[in-house]
Enzyme design. Structure first.
Site: not given
Ligand code: GUN
Length: 293
Positions: A49, A93, A116
């Site tokens: 990311k 995350q 998110d």
């Molecule tokens: N862990 C796995 N996929 C995601 C996601 O799309 N967002 C977040 N915050 N954590 C994740």
């Protein structure tokens, strides 16, 4: 002929247009990603990311806290990022280490920066059909369906998996497209029969190749959200020796009957980061008053 949906190419188109729009606007959107602990998969996701965001001209910084960090420390970091004017988007995350209440941490995020789409405010707005920041993977699924599924009005859509991250929001997005939505889960009775009735199948259970080819209605569109690493005894298929990635759908058998299907890897996965950056740009425009009135 079955269409194998190239999520990588589709996501690349999205990010190219995004980079051009950001360049035209002459602003630098800011994205903060918070990683707590050292979950190996999360480390890889966060690094990807950060790297992709930087490559597109975002100001992007990953904040890494040790697994021993307390909930109060994580919430304090989120509040500091809420107050930081250079930051338009915040992503924490998941999963968080044991002992930290993910709900409390996520709901500390300013909904205007919740790229998110996981705060109660944005989840609620999605259910109400109001403008909101939409979770990245569900948004990616819906963009692929918009491009590859044709007219979805009245279609029977089955979502397998009821997580807050994917299943529930994707069901809402399908409802917005006038699908008749079934949200299936581990307690669903006769899942194969339920899936056999579906024109659109979204598999988001996290179980390798669980959805069998003979569950798929001929001509259905199949979106596979699963990313499962399986260890294989066949050395030529083992790749780097860590096994290989498969989805929640038995791909070859499903592809033989589906109208269109996403592969794993290279389907939904690349869309998630592209949608995160699109959401950050949406949040940036809204926060900085760049949207037309
Ligand atoms: N862990 C796995 N996929 C995601 C996601 O799309 N967002 C977040 N915050 N954590 C994740």
């Amino acid at each position: 002929m079955t269409t194998i949906i190239d999520g990588k190419a589709f996501a690349a188109g999205l990010t190219t247009r995004l980079a051009a729009a950001i360049n035209d606007a002459g602003v630098v959107p800011g994205l903060a990603v918070v990683l707590v602990g050292d979950d190996p998969a999360s480390k890889v996701y966060v690094a990807n990311k950060e790297r992709t965001a930087k490559a597109l001209g975002f100001h992007s910084l990953a904040h890494r806290l040790p697994a021993s960090a307390s909930e109060a420390e994580v919430v304090a970091l989120v509040r500091a990022l809420n107050a930081d004017d250079a930051i338009d988007g915040i992503l924490v995350q998941l999963p968080l280490p044991k002992g930290i209440d993910a709900r409390r941490v996520i709901d500390a995020i300013d909904p205007a920066k919740d790229v998110d789409g996981l705060t109660a405010v944005n989840a609620g707005r999605l259910v109400l059909g109001e403008k909101s920041l939409v979770p990245c993977t569900p948004l990616g699924c819906s963009l692929l369906l918009d491009a590859f599924a044709g007219d979805m009005r009245g279609a029977a859509a089955v979502v397998i998996g009821r997580s807050n991250l994917v299943g529930k929001p994707v069901a809402q997005l399908l409802l917005q497209r006038d699908c008749t939505v079934t949200l299936a889960h581990s307690r669903t009775r006769d899942l194969p029969a339920v899936v056999r009735g579906a024109d659109i199948v979204i598999a988001a259970v996290g179980r390798a190749e669980m959805v069998q080819g003979d569950w798929i209605k001929p001509g259905a569109v199949v979106i596979d959200v699963g990313i499962n690493r399986i260890v294989t005894s066949a050395p030529e298929k083992a790749g780097d020796g860590k096994g290989r990635l498969v989805g929640d759908v038995a791909f070859a058998a499903a592809a033989a009957v589906a109208r269109a299907i996403t592969p794993v890897p290279g389907g939904v996965g690349p869309m998630t980061i592209a949608c995160l950056l699109q959401n950050t740009w949406q949040a940036c425009r809204a926060r900085r008053g760049l949207d037309p009135a």
